[in-house]
Design an enzyme around this catalytic site. Structure first.
Site, PDB file in Angstrom:
ATOM      1  N   ARG A  71       0.822  -1.206   0.000  1.00  0.00           N
ATOM      2  CA  ARG A  71       0.000   0.000   0.000  1.00  0.00           C
ATOM      3  C   ARG A  71       0.859   1.261   0.000  1.00  0.00           C
ATOM      4  O   ARG A  71       0.489   2.280  -0.579  1.00  0.00           O
ATOM      5  CB  ARG A  71      -0.920  -0.003   1.224  1.00  0.00           C
ATOM      6  N   CYS A 160       8.256  -0.617  24.724  1.00  0.00           N
ATOM      7  CA  CYS A 160       8.725   0.725  25.089  1.00  0.00           C
ATOM      8  C   CYS A 160       8.522   1.020  26.574  1.00  0.00           C
ATOM      9  O   CYS A 160       9.372   1.643  27.219  1.00  0.00           O
ATOM     10  CB  CYS A 160       8.022   1.775  24.241  1.00  0.00           C
ATOM     11  N   SER A 190       2.031   8.323  20.939  1.00  0.00           N
ATOM     12  CA  SER A 190       3.081   7.818  20.052  1.00  0.00           C
ATOM     13  C   SER A 190       3.248   6.310  20.164  1.00  0.00           C
ATOM     14  O   SER A 190       3.702   5.667  19.211  1.00  0.00           O
ATOM     15  CB  SER A 190       4.414   8.515  20.354  1.00  0.00           C
ATOM     16  N   HIS A 273       6.377   8.471  27.305  1.00  0.00           N
ATOM     17  CA  HIS A 273       5.641   7.773  28.351  1.00  0.00           C
ATOM     18  C   HIS A 273       6.168   8.183  29.726  1.00  0.00           C
ATOM     19  O   HIS A 273       7.364   8.446  29.894  1.00  0.00           O
ATOM     20  CB  HIS A 273       5.816   6.260  28.211  1.00  0.00           C
TER      21      HIS A 273
END
Length: 366
Positions: A71, A160, A190, A273
């Site tokens: 794509r 993460c 994010s 975070h």
């Protein structure tokens, strides 16, 4: 099984050459030697961050190629002010690439990473595909590089949230054995990619104009709201993100008996975070000063702990920063064996792309 077959077929041909140059850091490049690099998932948030970090850190690149789904094939991403045309994936695309970074999700990593290994590439994978595979090191270079062996051809980047947590607490093992960790997270958009970040921007603008926040990426309105992490909840009542942090932390620290209790929450922050952490030791907790001293010397960690100015780690400070910020260092007055911390880390950098590039730097002794 596919991973095992792909890896075993390469070990014989690579191990002898690797072992002669292998040391505690990795494989030494020759003078002026450069590497051919591939990025799978180059159009995503982590892929774009990888391109920026490779440039910023002057990673020695002779050739760089960008890959994505069919794509996105034919689209363009930027590297060093030049346009890279994105290629679709095919079995012959990995030939000649020294290292391939995967940031396109677990299903694509499972399908294509073994093919890249068979083509002779080192694979550094940002997905969850191989993290808990006992034959694949789960690596935070500052913490457990000793888990990496010359025969490893796939190296996994941890979740993460786990990276931010462990960067903050792993150095504290010098002060005593960690028995239990309780952590509550405040996770940014994010972590769910570029579309989630755009949803937060769009919803915020809509609400400020008196309109409704319409959720598309997330199951709930995101602007001016927070909610439990948007992953499946298991039979124990923990969502997938919480479960990953617990399982991966034990593997990285090589501490199967570590007790963890994790609660993961999405908050309306674009990136970085944050985590509220309580660390319980087997014996009496170390002093606040000793905690600050150990953390201030830990690579990749920056202490922000100014009580007088009430200045502690914030996602705005952590955004775009390579360090994990740690502060709010204090004794847990309810438990003489525990101390409390607050940490922030950029999910796209140390939580993903930067950690991947650091792995490559260690492997090739850059």
């Amino acid at each position: 099984m596919i991973l095992a077959l792909a890896t075993s077929s390469l070990v014989a041909s690579h191990t002898s050459a690797i072992s002669t140059n292998w040391n505690v850091s990795g494989i030494k490049l020759g003078v002026n030697q450069q590497l051919s690099v591939g990025i799978v998932g180059a159009t995503g948030a982590v892929g774009k961050e990888l391109l920026q970090i490779l440039d910023q850190r002057s990673f020695p690149i002779s050739e760089i190629r960008a890959f994505a789904s069919s794509r996105s094939a034919g689209s363009v991403v930027e590297f060093q002010s030049e346009a890279l045309t994105v290629e679709g994936l095919h079995e012959d695309k990995f030939a000649g690439l020294d290292v391939v970074f995967f940031s396109a999700g677990a299903s694509r990593s499972k399908e294509w990473a073994p093919i890249a290994v068979l083509a002779g590439s080192l694979v550094i994978d940002n997905s969850s595909a191989f993290r808990m595979d006992e034959d694949v090191p789960l690596v935070i270079p500052e913490i457990n590089w000793n888990s990496v062996k010359p025969e490893n051809r796939i190296l996994a980047v941890p979740n993460c949230t786990a990276i931010v947590l462990l960067m903050a607490i792993a150095p504290l093992r010098a002060l005593g054995k960690i028995k239990r960790v309780i952590v509550s997270t405040y996770q940014s958009a994010s972590g769910a990619g570029a579309t989630a970040m755009e949803e937060l921007r769009t919803q915020t603008a809509s609400v400020l104009q008196g309109e409704e926040a319409v959720p598309i990426v997330f199951p709930h309105p995101y602007a001016f709201n927070l909610f439990s992490h948007n992953t499946v909840v298991n039979e124990h009542g923990y969502n997938e993100e919480e479960w990953k942090v617990m399982q991966e932390s034990r593997k990285i620290l090589d501490q199967a008996d570590l007790k963890l209790n994790v609660t993961c929450i999405r908050v309306p922050v674009l990136r970085a975070h944050s985590e509220s952490i309580t660390v319980e030791f087997e014996g009496q907790a170390p002093s606040e000063d000793s905690v600050r001293e150990v953390l201030s010397k830990a690579p990749g960690v920056r202490v922000i702990d100014n009580r007088e100015a009430n200045h502690f780690p914030m996602p705005l400070d952590a955004s775009g920063d390579d360090d994990v910020l740690v502060g709010r260092i204090r004794k847990d007055l309810s438990n003489e064996n525990a101390i409390c911390l607050f940490a922030c880390g950029d999910q796209l950098r140390k939580g993903a792309a930067l950690n991947a590039v650091q792995i490559a730097e260690k492997w090739f002794c850059i």
